[in-house]
Each structure stands twice: as C-alpha cells, then as structure tokens.
Design a protein around this motif. Sequence first.
Motif, short mmCIF file in Angstrom:
data_model
loop_
_atom_site.label_atom_id
_atom_site.label_comp_id
_atom_site.label_asym_id
_atom_site.label_seq_id
_atom_site.Cartn_x
_atom_site.Cartn_y
_atom_site.Cartn_z
N THR A 157 18.37 7.77 2.01
CA THR A 157 18.65 7.34 3.39
C THR A 157 17.43 7.62 4.25
O THR A 157 16.56 8.42 3.89
CB THR A 157 19.86 8.10 3.98
N ALA A 158 17.40 6.98 5.42
CA ALA A 158 16.31 7.20 6.36
C ALA A 158 16.23 8.68 6.74
O ALA A 158 15.15 9.27 6.79
CB ALA A 158 16.49 6.34 7.60
N LYS A 159 17.37 9.29 6.98
CA LYS A 159 17.41 10.70 7.38
C LYS A 159 16.85 11.60 6.28
O LYS A 159 16.06 12.51 6.54
CB LYS A 159 18.85 11.09 7.74
N GLU A 160 17.24 11.36 5.02
CA GLU A 160 16.74 12.16 3.90
C GLU A 160 15.23 11.98 3.76
O GLU A 160 14.50 12.95 3.53
CB GLU A 160 17.42 11.73 2.59
N CYS A 161 14.79 10.76 3.91
CA CYS A 161 13.36 10.45 3.80
C CYS A 161 12.57 11.18 4.89
O CYS A 161 11.55 11.83 4.62
CB CYS A 161 13.16 8.95 3.90
N GLU A 162 13.03 11.07 6.12
CA GLU A 162 12.33 11.70 7.24
C GLU A 162 12.36 13.21 7.13
O GLU A 162 11.41 13.88 7.52
CB GLU A 162 12.91 11.19 8.56
N ARG A 163 13.42 13.78 6.55
CA ARG A 163 13.48 15.22 6.32
C ARG A 163 12.39 15.67 5.36
O ARG A 163 11.92 16.80 5.43
CB ARG A 163 14.86 15.62 5.75
N LYS A 164 12.00 14.78 4.45
CA LYS A 164 10.91 15.07 3.51
C LYS A 164 9.55 14.91 4.18
O LYS A 164 8.52 15.19 3.58
CB LYS A 164 10.98 14.12 2.31
N GLY A 165 9.54 14.42 5.43
CA GLY A 165 8.28 14.22 6.15
C GLY A 165 7.61 12.90 5.83
O GLY A 165 6.41 12.76 6.01
N CYS A 166 8.40 11.93 5.37
CA CYS A 166 7.83 10.64 4.98
C CYS A 166 8.25 9.53 5.93
O CYS A 166 9.05 9.74 6.82
CB CYS A 166 8.26 10.30 3.55
N CYS A 167 7.67 8.35 5.72
CA CYS A 167 7.97 7.15 6.52
C CYS A 167 9.15 6.42 5.86
O CYS A 167 9.29 6.45 4.64
CB CYS A 167 6.78 6.20 6.52
N PHE A 168 9.94 5.73 6.68
CA PHE A 168 11.04 4.93 6.14
C PHE A 168 11.07 3.57 6.82
O PHE A 168 11.10 3.49 8.04
CB PHE A 168 12.39 5.64 6.35
N ARG A 169 11.03 2.52 6.00
CA ARG A 169 11.22 1.14 6.50
C ARG A 169 11.99 0.40 5.43
O ARG A 169 11.51 0.23 4.31
CB ARG A 169 9.89 0.44 6.75
N ALA A 170 13.21 -0.06 5.78
CA ALA A 170 14.11 -0.68 4.80
C ALA A 170 13.81 -2.16 4.60
O ALA A 170 14.71 -2.99 4.55
CB ALA A 170 15.55 -0.47 5.25
N ALA B 65 0.83 -1.21 0.00
CA ALA B 65 0.00 0.00 0.00
C ALA B 65 0.87 1.26 0.00
O ALA B 65 0.35 2.36 -0.04
CB ALA B 65 -0.92 0.00 1.22
N ARG B 66 2.18 1.09 0.05
CA ARG B 66 3.08 2.24 0.12
C ARG B 66 3.09 3.03 -1.19
O ARG B 66 3.11 2.45 -2.27
CB ARG B 66 4.51 1.76 0.41
N ILE B 67 3.11 4.35 -1.04
CA ILE B 67 3.23 5.24 -2.19
C ILE B 67 4.59 5.92 -2.07
O ILE B 67 4.89 6.58 -1.08
CB ILE B 67 2.09 6.27 -2.22
N ASN B 68 5.39 5.74 -3.10
CA ASN B 68 6.78 6.19 -3.09
C ASN B 68 6.92 7.69 -2.81
O ASN B 68 6.24 8.51 -3.40
CB ASN B 68 7.42 5.85 -4.45
N CYS B 69 7.83 8.01 -1.91
CA CYS B 69 8.09 9.39 -1.52
C CYS B 69 9.57 9.73 -1.75
O CYS B 69 9.99 10.84 -1.51
CB CYS B 69 7.72 9.57 -0.04
N GLY B 70 10.34 8.76 -2.19
CA GLY B 70 11.78 8.99 -2.29
C GLY B 70 12.34 8.61 -3.65
O GLY B 70 11.68 8.75 -4.66
N CYS C 153 10.92 4.46 1.28
CA CYS C 153 10.55 5.82 1.71
C CYS C 153 9.17 6.06 1.10
O CYS C 153 8.99 6.02 -0.11
CB CYS C 153 11.56 6.83 1.19
N PHE C 154 8.17 6.28 1.97
CA PHE C 154 6.79 6.35 1.47
C PHE C 154 5.97 7.33 2.29
O PHE C 154 6.31 7.68 3.42
CB PHE C 154 6.15 4.96 1.47
N TYR C 155 4.88 7.77 1.68
CA TYR C 155 4.00 8.77 2.30
C TYR C 155 3.18 8.18 3.45
O TYR C 155 2.86 7.00 3.46
CB TYR C 155 3.02 9.36 1.26
#
Length: 99
Positions: free
Chosen positions: A70-83, A60-65, A91-93
Amino acid sequence: ARCQCKLASRDRKNCGYPGISEVECRKAGCCFNASVPGVPWCFAPKAKKVRKVCPNEPHARINCGFPGITAKECERKGCCFRAHPAGVPWCFYHRVVEE
C-alpha cells in the motif's frame, strides 16, 4: 565544484600540511586559496547540497516494495509511491540529486 570552495576565511577547516602546494591540495580533494594570510590556504570544501526526488521516468524506478504494497506501507519505508503505469514498480526508491 567551484561553489563549494566559496567559504568565509573564518569558516575554513585545514585540509593540508604546512607548505602544501596547490596541486597536492587539489589532488587531495581540497580547496586552495592563498590570498588571505593567517588562515588555512588548503581547506575542506563545503558539503554538497543534495535532495531526494522521486524519479519521473517510470522505467527508471528501482523497486522498494513488494506486489500489493500500500502507499502507506511504502511511504513508511521511506520510498516513493505512484500507482501507475502498469508493469513498473509502484513503490520505488528516491534518487539523490545535487542542488
């Protein structure tokens, strides 16, 4: 929703015109309660309470990255990160859910 119309009479914000019917009031997306004289009977509902959640279902993830974010870059965009797992965006909304 019914709970959005549970407001103290002093907190009611007028949402209609003098003499508006209950049907017209509700059609406009407003609440109607004529039991308290001297306050608006047709009034704006309380705002819905919402919160952001990271979806649990990987598909169900919608790509945000982008690949390699990286997790830090993803979170800076305000998104979720699970590797994990492979084959889905890491990296997803967020999803917005009503409370």
